[in-house]
Design a protein around this motif. Structure first.
Motif, PDB file in Angstrom:
ATOM      1  N   THR A 108       0.826  -1.207   0.000  1.00 30.79           N
ATOM      2  CA  THR A 108       0.000   0.000   0.000  1.00 30.79           C
ATOM      3  C   THR A 108       0.861   1.258   0.000  1.00 30.79           C
ATOM      4  OG1 THR A 108      -1.793  -1.093   1.190  1.00 30.79           O
ATOM      5  CG2 THR A 108      -1.733   1.307   1.310  1.00 30.79           C
ATOM      6  N   THR A 109       0.590   2.166  -0.930  1.00 29.08           N
ATOM      7  CA  THR A 109       1.231   3.475  -0.904  1.00 29.08           C
ATOM      8  C   THR A 109       0.356   4.443  -0.113  1.00 29.08           C
ATOM      9  OG1 THR A 109       2.047   2.990  -3.124  1.00 29.08           O
ATOM     10  CG2 THR A 109       2.299   5.259  -2.343  1.00 29.08           C
ATOM     11  N   ASN A 110      -0.895   4.564  -0.537  1.00 24.88           N
ATOM     12  CA  ASN A 110      -1.826   5.416   0.211  1.00 24.88           C
ATOM     13  C   ASN A 110      -3.276   5.081  -0.127  1.00 24.88           C
ATOM     14  OD1 ASN A 110      -1.257   6.565  -2.410  1.00 24.88           O
ATOM     15  ND2 ASN A 110      -2.525   8.292  -1.794  1.00 24.88           N
ATOM     16  N   VAL A 111      -4.170   5.477   0.756  1.00 29.96           N
ATOM     17  CA  VAL A 111      -5.598   5.290   0.534  1.00 29.96           C
ATOM     18  C   VAL A 111      -6.095   6.463  -0.291  1.00 29.96           C
ATOM     19  CG1 VAL A 111      -7.868   5.244   1.656  1.00 29.96           C
ATOM     20  CG2 VAL A 111      -5.969   3.920   2.618  1.00 29.96           C
ATOM     21  N   LEU A 112      -6.666   6.176  -1.443  1.00 30.46           N
ATOM     22  CA  LEU A 112      -7.124   7.238  -2.339  1.00 30.46           C
ATOM     23  C   LEU A 112      -8.465   7.790  -1.891  1.00 30.46           C
ATOM     24  CD1 LEU A 112      -6.232   5.514  -5.710  1.00 30.46           C
ATOM     25  CD2 LEU A 112      -5.039   7.446  -4.657  1.00 30.46           C
ATOM     26  N   SER A 113      -9.371   6.881  -1.524  1.00 24.84           N
ATOM     27  CA  SER A 113     -10.642   7.331  -0.980  1.00 24.84           C
ATOM     28  C   SER A 113     -11.279   6.188  -0.231  1.00 24.84           C
ATOM     29  CB  SER A 113     -11.571   7.861  -2.066  1.00 24.84           C
ATOM     30  OG  SER A 113     -11.954   6.819  -2.920  1.00 24.84           O
ATOM     31  N   PHE A 114     -12.374   6.506   0.397  1.00 26.91           N
ATOM     32  CA  PHE A 114     -12.919   5.627   1.415  1.00 26.91           C
ATOM     33  C   PHE A 114     -14.371   6.021   1.611  1.00 26.91           C
ATOM     34  CE2 PHE A 114     -14.105   5.580   5.879  1.00 26.91           C
ATOM     35  CZ  PHE A 114     -13.873   4.251   6.217  1.00 26.91           C
ATOM     36  N   ILE A 171      -7.408   1.935  -2.916  1.00 26.98           N
ATOM     37  CA  ILE A 171      -6.029   1.963  -2.428  1.00 26.98           C
ATOM     38  C   ILE A 171      -5.050   2.021  -3.592  1.00 26.98           C
ATOM     39  CG2 ILE A 171      -4.383   0.795  -0.914  1.00 26.98           C
ATOM     40  CD1 ILE A 171      -7.162  -0.988  -0.341  1.00 26.98           C
ATOM     41  N   HIS A 172      -4.048   2.857  -3.459  1.00 26.68           N
ATOM     42  CA  HIS A 172      -2.977   2.947  -4.457  1.00 26.68           C
ATOM     43  C   HIS A 172      -1.754   2.245  -3.888  1.00 26.68           C
ATOM     44  CE1 HIS A 172       0.113   5.665  -6.698  1.00 26.68           C
ATOM     45  NE2 HIS A 172      -0.075   4.521  -7.325  1.00 26.68           N
ATOM     46  N   GLY A 173      -1.070   1.454  -4.714  1.00 30.39           N
ATOM     47  CA  GLY A 173       0.109   0.771  -4.206  1.00 30.39           C
ATOM     48  C   GLY A 173       0.887   0.091  -5.315  1.00 30.39           C
ATOM     49  N   LYS A 174       1.720  -0.839  -4.914  1.00 28.07           N
ATOM     50  CA  LYS A 174       2.589  -1.533  -5.858  1.00 28.07           C
ATOM     51  C   LYS A 174       2.318  -3.028  -5.823  1.00 28.07           C
ATOM     52  CE  LYS A 174       5.598   1.811  -7.089  1.00 28.07           C
ATOM     53  NZ  LYS A 174       5.942   2.174  -8.474  1.00 28.07           N
ATOM     54  N   ALA A 177      -0.481  -0.008  -9.022  1.00 31.92           N
ATOM     55  CA  ALA A 177      -1.778  -0.690  -9.033  1.00 31.92           C
ATOM     56  C   ALA A 177      -2.778   0.055  -8.168  1.00 31.92           C
ATOM     57  CB  ALA A 177      -1.623  -2.120  -8.531  1.00 31.92           C
ATOM     58  N   VAL A 178      -4.052  -0.047  -8.553  1.00 32.38           N
ATOM     59  CA  VAL A 178      -5.136   0.450  -7.703  1.00 32.38           C
ATOM     60  C   VAL A 178      -5.962  -0.762  -7.312  1.00 32.38           C
ATOM     61  CG1 VAL A 178      -7.273   1.789  -7.645  1.00 32.38           C
ATOM     62  CG2 VAL A 178      -5.229   2.745  -8.735  1.00 32.38           C
ATOM     63  N   HIS A 215      -5.701   6.749 -13.624  1.00 27.04           N
ATOM     64  CA  HIS A 215      -6.499   5.898 -12.746  1.00 27.04           C
ATOM     65  C   HIS A 215      -6.393   6.377 -11.302  1.00 27.04           C
ATOM     66  CE1 HIS A 215      -6.084   2.907 -16.093  1.00 27.04           C
ATOM     67  NE2 HIS A 215      -7.337   2.682 -15.745  1.00 27.04           N
ATOM     68  N   VAL A 216      -5.166   6.684 -10.922  1.00 28.54           N
ATOM     69  CA  VAL A 216      -4.939   7.103  -9.532  1.00 28.54           C
ATOM     70  C   VAL A 216      -5.736   8.371  -9.234  1.00 28.54           C
ATOM     71  CG1 VAL A 216      -3.198   7.851  -7.870  1.00 28.54           C
ATOM     72  CG2 VAL A 216      -2.679   5.993  -9.471  1.00 28.54           C
ATOM     73  N   LYS A 217      -5.638   9.345 -10.148  1.00 25.82           N
ATOM     74  CA  LYS A 217      -6.371  10.601  -9.942  1.00 25.82           C
ATOM     75  C   LYS A 217      -7.872  10.384  -9.896  1.00 25.82           C
ATOM     76  CE  LYS A 217      -3.608  14.576 -11.204  1.00 25.82           C
ATOM     77  NZ  LYS A 217      -3.361  15.628 -12.179  1.00 25.82           N
TER      78      LYS A 217
END
Lengths: 315, 315
Positions: free
Chosen positions: A35-41, A50-53, A59-60, A117-119
């Motif tokens: 996990t890199t960070n939580v994009l929304s919830f 979740i955004h990560g690797k 990957a999302v 995608h991340v945005k």
């Protein structure tokens, strides 16, 4: 990488041929997800983005709990563990631990994910802004006047240069007239999520803040004729309608929202919506109500207007 | 029944004294629950409201999946089983089977439930009602005075006979004091869906309609101290809060809702919620604002109050 792909394709095939009761497990690709960070919830919808690797690729991952279905209830009640949280009078609350197969989480993986995608899934925090009448004059109005967001598309509608075929009702009067048409968010397939917008022919009324008792004939006209048009076209009486203005609006040309009561339309919350019936009453008892009153509204973290309030030390 | 009560009290005590990692299991009272019918269901919110029998008593059981929290993600990713559903280009979807303790279902039991409870949770169409000051006196007030829904549970909280350990903040002043505690709907696991209720110590203020400028010190006190308590306990500043009253409220003892901005709490729509900041402003400029103003609110098709409005020819 190549080897991994082969393995995944195999898993696919196995699942396609899986026997009931002996369903093959997929490789748990998420075990290696970082996990890199939580994009929304959404606490309400029980989802998280979740955004990560995943194996060094962006990957999302989207997790969303599944609805509780009626046909799972008997098994859910008999086969779960129950832990008491609270008891008061006839009310008690528990945490229920269900058998995993009755309580799955829908998982969507986008990999490799692009920046777009991340945005797309990134949620912005919102802040409640308190705007006095003076704040409006010194912060908001100069911002509106300077901003470049064009409302040409509104004039196109009023002049029948666009969307003419979508118009549900029109009153051509230049002072109190308006065009009523479906909002883009409404697919018009069922009235359960009915969403129409009335746009005034009169130009130059930016928002709620510009309204005074002078505009009462305009507001009454939109209210009455808008409701009548919806009754005629969609057989929906006024007791099934939520009729309101936004402040801040998303564009600064006066317009009124008509949505079906019970449909939780985006933006119908008390922090942004103002019932037209209340607006009319407030202007009747105080012609300057919306010029002088402190108004509250949410702004997204990346909204330029929010920066203006911060710069002015108002947040 | 008596025996059962003793057992439950014991469980309560044990949970209060429970050690981490060795939490005692409650008796699974739901194993004997017999479903009569599903009252309502939300695929969006992953909740279901069920009417049935628990040891021959009428009961309502509410199941709602819990939000997915950020701090559970690492464990969720490593310890779950993943089953592939679909793969297309960069997109793939799975069903994830999580360890039960990471994926609990919030369960609320109302037992014995009255017919009113059953009706309350039964999904119904809603109608927007227009209530003038006179309508309130001639229709709504007599209805409130006659209705039988007990608010003993509110007094239990104020007198510390129940939920005392859930209290987040209290101001004991009999005139302007209040108790602040989490709403049942909030599982308190994350602030994203923070939902607290401030209940006034002062009794006899039924709703918004009873408020006059006399109550401004009470309202200011709840607003300021409620926000301060939330900042201290949850590190959430007032710019992240939506603070409001309901009209009609679900019980007629004055209370104020504090929810996180951005969380679409049920009942935060413009047709039912009134921002406390607006209420204060309106009472400051007109002490009788809420006694004289026409108020709009939604009522469900089976609400007795709706029948009263119909009988009076007001709908």
């Amino acid at each position: 990488m190549r080897q991994k792909k082969v393995k995944r394709a195999k898993a696919d095939h196995e699942i396609g041929a899986g026997e009931i009761g002996k369903e093959p497990e997929s490789e748990n690709i998420l075990a290696e997800f970082k996990t890199t960070n939580v994009l929304s919830f959404s606490a309400r919808e029980k989802s998280i983005f979740i955004h990560g690797k995943l194996a060094d690729q962006d990957a999302v991952v989207i997790l969303e709990k599944t609805p509780i279905t009626e046909d799972s209830l008997a098994e859910l009640f008999s086969d779960s563990r129950l832990k008491l949280d609270m008891r008061n009078d006839i009310y008690s609350t528990y945490r229920l631990q269900a058998p995993p197969q009755l309580n799955e989480i829908k998982t969507t993986v986008v990999c490799p994910a692009t920046e777009k995608h991340v945005k797309k899934y990134q949620r912005q925090e919102t802040f409640l802004v308190e705007e006095t009448g003076e704040d409006y004059q010194s912060i908001t109005l100069p911002y509106i006047q300077k901003q470049s967001l064009s409302i040409q598309w509104v004039y196109n509608i009023l002049e029948k240069k666009a969307e003419a075929e979508r118009i549900v009702y029109e009153d051509l009067d230049p002072d109190v007239g308006f065009v009523l048409l479906p909002d883009f968010k409404w697919d018009q397939k069922q009235v359960d999520n009915l969403y129409l917008i009335a746009i005034t022919h009169q130009r130059g009324i930016r928002s709620l803040r510009d309204l005074t008792s002078e505009h009462l004939p305009l507001l009454h006209n939109i209210f009455q004729k808008g409701k009548a048009a919806i009754l005629q076209r969609y057989s929906l009486p006024s007791s099934k309608l939520r009729v309101y203005l936004h402040y801040q609006p998303s564009y600064y040309h006066l317009h009124v929202h008509f949505t079906k009561l019970g449909y939780e339309a985006p933006g119908c919350g008390v922090e942004r919506a103002h019932l037209l019936a209340d607006v009319i009453q407030n202007l009747q008892s105080d012609p300057e109500y919306y010029r002088t009153r402190t108004l509250y509204f949410p702004l997204r973290a990346d909204d330029e207007l929010l920066s203006k309030f911060k710069e002015a030390g108002r947040l």
